[in-house]
Scaffold this active site. Structure first.
Site, PDB file in Angstrom:
ATOM      1  N   THR A   1      -6.212  78.276   5.974  1.00  0.00           N
ATOM      2  CA  THR A   1      -6.678  77.894   7.301  1.00  0.00           C
ATOM      3  C   THR A   1      -5.779  76.820   7.899  1.00  0.00           C
ATOM      4  O   THR A   1      -5.140  76.082   7.167  1.00  0.00           O
ATOM      5  CB  THR A   1      -8.115  77.318   7.202  1.00  0.00           C
ATOM      6  OG1 THR A   1      -8.964  78.271   6.574  1.00  0.00           O
ATOM      7  CG2 THR A   1      -8.688  76.979   8.559  1.00  0.00           C
TER       8      THR A   1
ATOM      9  N   ILE B   1     -15.761  87.979   7.324  1.00  0.00           N
ATOM     10  CA  ILE B   1     -15.721  86.814   8.202  1.00  0.00           C
ATOM     11  C   ILE B   1     -15.920  85.580   7.350  1.00  0.00           C
ATOM     12  O   ILE B   1     -16.851  85.508   6.545  1.00  0.00           O
ATOM     13  CB  ILE B   1     -16.800  86.902   9.300  1.00  0.00           C
ATOM     14  CG1 ILE B   1     -16.491  88.077  10.239  1.00  0.00           C
ATOM     15  CG2 ILE B   1     -16.883  85.589  10.080  1.00  0.00           C
ATOM     16  CD1 ILE B   1     -17.563  88.338  11.264  1.00  0.00           C
TER      17      ILE B   1
ATOM     18  N   THR C   1     -11.291  73.585   5.508  1.00  0.00           N
ATOM     19  CA  THR C   1     -10.409  74.584   4.927  1.00  0.00           C
ATOM     20  C   THR C   1     -10.755  74.757   3.460  1.00  0.00           C
ATOM     21  O   THR C   1     -11.179  73.800   2.804  1.00  0.00           O
ATOM     22  CB  THR C   1      -8.933  74.164   5.063  1.00  0.00           C
ATOM     23  OG1 THR C   1      -8.120  75.089   4.336  1.00  0.00           O
ATOM     24  CG2 THR C   1      -8.687  72.773   4.510  1.00  0.00           C
TER      25      THR C   1
END
Length: 326
Positions: free
Chosen positions: A196, A225, A246
């Protein structure tokens, strides 16, 4: 108010054997993004505009896992997700399953500003992007030769690989090549590493904002997701602070990690770094993650329980730091 502050991240859970050249490239990108944000803040750009600007830069560079350079799904394609939140009135926007939008974070911003909704996904998000006239590209634009190689490795190992940046040469020295006791939702995984990018900002007016963007996990199931587009999990901004997370998405989702930082500040009266430390220690339920945060008072903080986290931060009083390890 204590002035503006900014923090950026490129993922938590860095392989300790990551080549020094890769480490330096990552730090150079983080420094460039910090300087971009600092310049915007000195020009009195609002926090929400700064986080979008910085994350767009991170999405455009293939070093981290967002936009160009995103991890590949099990079918060899890219499905991206992003979210953005303005601490003023807690306005937010998010997208998932984006396959052609060059900068998903800007589409998330448009969902917030130009739609009656907070979250659009897959074909609905793509159609909205075309209605808004955002730049779109072929899915091949996001795919790098390196990630094609890592997907091959993941398929051969029949697992999800978290560190999409481990080079295909010398795998015997990398954690991708060894057994790992880590699990995700009770299932074993081979290695844990960045997935991320994100940015958090408090501007000179004391307004906080946060933005997060990702390509997800290498060899992930189609339609998966993660936490990055979920407000309160991967991204949160309110009156007190802005947070971007993250790491192990499923653990971040379970712990509603980003919102939890604000909650313990509000309800337990903790300071920003105290709140970050508490959440990392007490709310991950054996998961692995990191986060960056700013407060309305101009403070900046970060925390992680992994081997490292790509991050950088700066404040108006001249403090600036870019690092990877503890």
């Amino acid at each position: 108010m204590g002035g503006w502050a900014i923090a950026v991240h490129g993922g938590a859970g860095v392989d300790p054997n990551l080549p020094l050249e890769r480490q330096e490239e990552a730090k150079q990108l983080l420094t460039r993004c910090l300087n971009l944000g600092i310049s915007a803040l000195r020009s009195n750009l609002p926090a929400i505009d700064v986080v979008e600007l910085v994350v767009r830069e991170l999405e455009t560079d293939p070093i981290f896992n967002s936009g160009r350079g995103s991890a590949l799904t099990e079918q060899g394609t890219v499905e991206m997700e992003a979210s953005i939140m303005d601490g003023q009135k807690r306005r937010c926007g998010a997208v998932s399953g984006v396959t052609t939008v060059k900068n998903p974070i800007s589409l998330a911003r448009l969902v917030m500003d130009k739609s009656p909704h907070s979250y659009l996904a897959f074909s609905g998000a793509e159609e909205f992007a075309r209605q808004q006239g955002v730049e779109v590209v072929d899915n091949k634009y996001f795919i790098t030769k390196e990630n094609v190689g890592m997907l091959k490795l993941a398929k051969e190992a029949k697992t999800i690989l978290f560190d999409y940046r481990i080079p295909a040469v010398g795998l015997d020295t990398c954690s991708a090549g060894v057994d790992s006791p880590l699990v995700m939702n009770g299932l074993p995984i081979s290695v844990y590493a960045p997935e991320t990018v994100g940015c958090v900002v408090v501007d000179g007016q004391g307004h906080c904002a946060a933005a997060t963007s990702t390509g997800g996990l290498m060899n992930k199931m189609m339609g998966r997701i993660g936490d990055s587009p979920l407000i309160g999990a991967g991204t949160y901004a309110g009156d007190l602070c802005g947070v971007s997370c993250t790491g192990e998405g499923e653990a971040i989702i379970r712990g509603t990690l980003a919102r939890e930082v604000a909650a313990v500040m509000e309800y337990k009266g903790l300071g920003l770094q105290e709140a970050v430390d508490f959440v990392i220690k007490e709310r991950l339920d054996e998961g692995y993650a990191g986060l960056i945060a700013v407060s309305r008072n101009g403070e900046v903080a970060y925390g992680f329980n992994t081997t490292g986290m790509f991050r950088g931060c700066a404040t108006e009083d001249g403090f600036m730091e870019v690092g990877i390890w503890e």
